[in-house]
Design a protein around this motif. Structure first.
Motif, short mmCIF file in Angstrom:
data_model
loop_
_atom_site.label_atom_id
_atom_site.label_comp_id
_atom_site.label_asym_id
_atom_site.label_seq_id
_atom_site.Cartn_x
_atom_site.Cartn_y
_atom_site.Cartn_z
N ALA A 63 41.88 32.71 14.87
CA ALA A 63 41.70 33.00 16.26
C ALA A 63 40.64 33.86 16.92
N ALA A 64 40.03 34.60 16.06
CA ALA A 64 38.94 35.47 16.37
C ALA A 64 37.57 34.47 16.89
N THR A 65 37.01 34.75 17.82
CA THR A 65 36.09 33.83 18.22
C THR A 65 34.51 34.42 18.32
N LYS A 66 34.68 35.89 18.02
CA LYS A 66 33.45 36.61 17.99
C LYS A 66 32.94 37.05 16.63
N PRO A 192 41.74 45.47 15.59
CA PRO A 192 40.22 45.57 15.76
C PRO A 192 39.82 43.89 16.21
N SER A 193 40.63 42.80 15.68
CA SER A 193 40.24 41.69 15.92
C SER A 193 40.67 41.23 17.51
N THR A 194 41.61 41.78 17.85
CA THR A 194 42.04 41.51 19.28
C THR A 194 41.61 42.38 20.38
N GLY A 195 41.15 43.65 19.76
CA GLY A 195 40.79 44.71 20.58
C GLY A 195 41.84 45.51 21.19
N PHE A 196 42.81 45.47 20.78
CA PHE A 196 44.19 46.04 21.40
C PHE A 196 44.69 46.77 19.99
N ALA A 197 44.85 48.15 20.19
CA ALA A 197 45.44 48.96 19.16
C ALA A 197 47.05 49.10 19.69
N LEU A 198 47.77 48.54 18.74
CA LEU A 198 48.90 48.13 18.87
C LEU A 198 49.83 49.84 18.85
N PRO A 199 50.49 50.37 20.11
CA PRO A 199 50.96 51.93 19.92
C PRO A 199 51.82 52.04 18.84
N ASP A 200 51.88 53.41 18.45
CA ASP A 200 52.84 53.54 17.31
C ASP A 200 54.39 53.56 17.65
#
Length: 338
Positions: A63-66, A192-200
């Motif tokens: 799904a990563a486009t970049k 890093p693929s989505t740009g959102f670090a899932l919170p702990d």
């Protein structure tokens, strides 16, 4: 044993995306091998170049486009695979020392002159993750998952069985294999693929941890079916669900395949059920659901890589033999997938 064995392929109840980056990173891969993997033998290097590990990233993160949001996963897939191949039959103390040094580099220490080049790949990966917006808590998460889940709870728990040729009970096998397959830290790469670090507080939630564990066990079983031809030919290789089911239940190869796939499918059903009944993670419900969708693509995308990428990793002479290993010592049996 028959001259030909019939083995089922796993199937999944969701659509798998196709990455436009598949087959486009071979120049990068060649440079990485030439610059940072010269500590491997010439024979091992020749085999790695035929494995198409560089396509694991595009297949698993379609799904990563970049480019930069998928290249980091490709780099990781290669050195994670080499870590496993290189360390699996080393003495435990040597694996532990290797593991500890990897952790230091993943946490920001610079590789020293004379150290194996693979550490530079790990250092570069860390810089890529920072450039993609990953915060310190996430960098520590993936470093700890690599150290403790992948190496300590996985490779280091699996290695004594491979050396002694003892046979683990199946429940323990599932747990060790879920770690040694490396998918727990690989799931971290979604961030890093989505740009959102899932919170702990979301990542550590019981439901999310069960989903991540299910993904790892499912992928481990998927790997067992895809690699059974190679593993039947390696005397020390007992960490395969088909071989273990045959041993513990005294059943035929075909029966073990059927039972192994039944276990796989039941776990997939549990994964889907939990994915469809997530807790309320507001205000990050959308991001969490996207995280789960990426996990689905990792599962089915890797399955496609085994059969559609053209990898030679599991063909005769395609696997890089560990320093203390003997490789294939038993005549190959033809495997027909259906």
């Amino acid at each position: 044993m028959n001259n030909q064995l019939n083995v089922p392929k796993p199937v999944y109840p969701w659509e798998t995306l196709q990455s436009p980056f598949a087959g486009t990173f071979y120049e990068e891969e060649t440079n990485w091998y030439d610059e940072d993997y010269q500590f491997l033998s010439k024979e091992a290097m020749a085999r790695y170049r035929k494995m198409r590990l560089v396509d694991v990233g595009p297949f698993m993160v379609p799904a990563a486009t970049k480019k930069d949001r998928i290249l980091h996963a490709t780099r990781f897939a290669i050195y994670m695979t080499v870590t496993d191949d290189y360390a699996e039959l080393l003495p435990i103390k040597e694996i532990a020392a290797f593991r500890d040094r990897i952790f230091e580099v993943m946490m920001g220490d610079d590789p020293k002159p004379g150290e194996i080049g693979m550490l530079r790949q790990m250092q570069t990966n860390r810089k890529e993750w920072i450039a993609l917006g990953m915060p310190d808590f996430w960098l520590e998460r993936i470093a700890k998952n690599y150290k403790y889940r992948f190496v300590t709870d996985g490779i280091m728990e699996e290695s004594p069985y491979k050396i002694s040729k003892d046979v683990p009970p199946i429940p323990l096998f599932h747990l060790i294999r879920a770690n040694s397959i490396g998918m727990i830290p690989f799931v971290d790469l979604i961030c890093p693929s989505t740009g959102f670090a899932l919170p702990d507080y979301i990542y550590n939630h019981t439901v999310m941890q069960r989903i991540i564990m299910l993904q790892s066990i499912i992928v481990a079983l998927q790997n067992d079916f895809a690699t059974i031809g190679k593993e039947l030919a390696i005397e020390s290789e007992i960490f395969n669900i088909i071989k273990l089911l045959q041993h513990h239940h005294k059943i035929s190869f075909d029966e073990a395949c059927k039972e192994g796939m039944k276990i796989h499918d039941e776990l997939v059903n549990e994964f889907v059920t939990l994915s469809n009944h997530l807790p309320n993670f507001s205000p990050y419900q959308k991001e969490t659901e996207e995280f789960i969708e990426y996990i689905k693509q990792m599962i089915s995308g890797l399955n496609n890589w085994y059969y559609k990428s053209g990898t030679k990793r599991y063909e005769p002479g395609g696997f890089a033999v560990p320093p203390n290993g003997k490789g294939e010592t038993i005549e190959r049996v033809e495997i027909k997938y259906f």
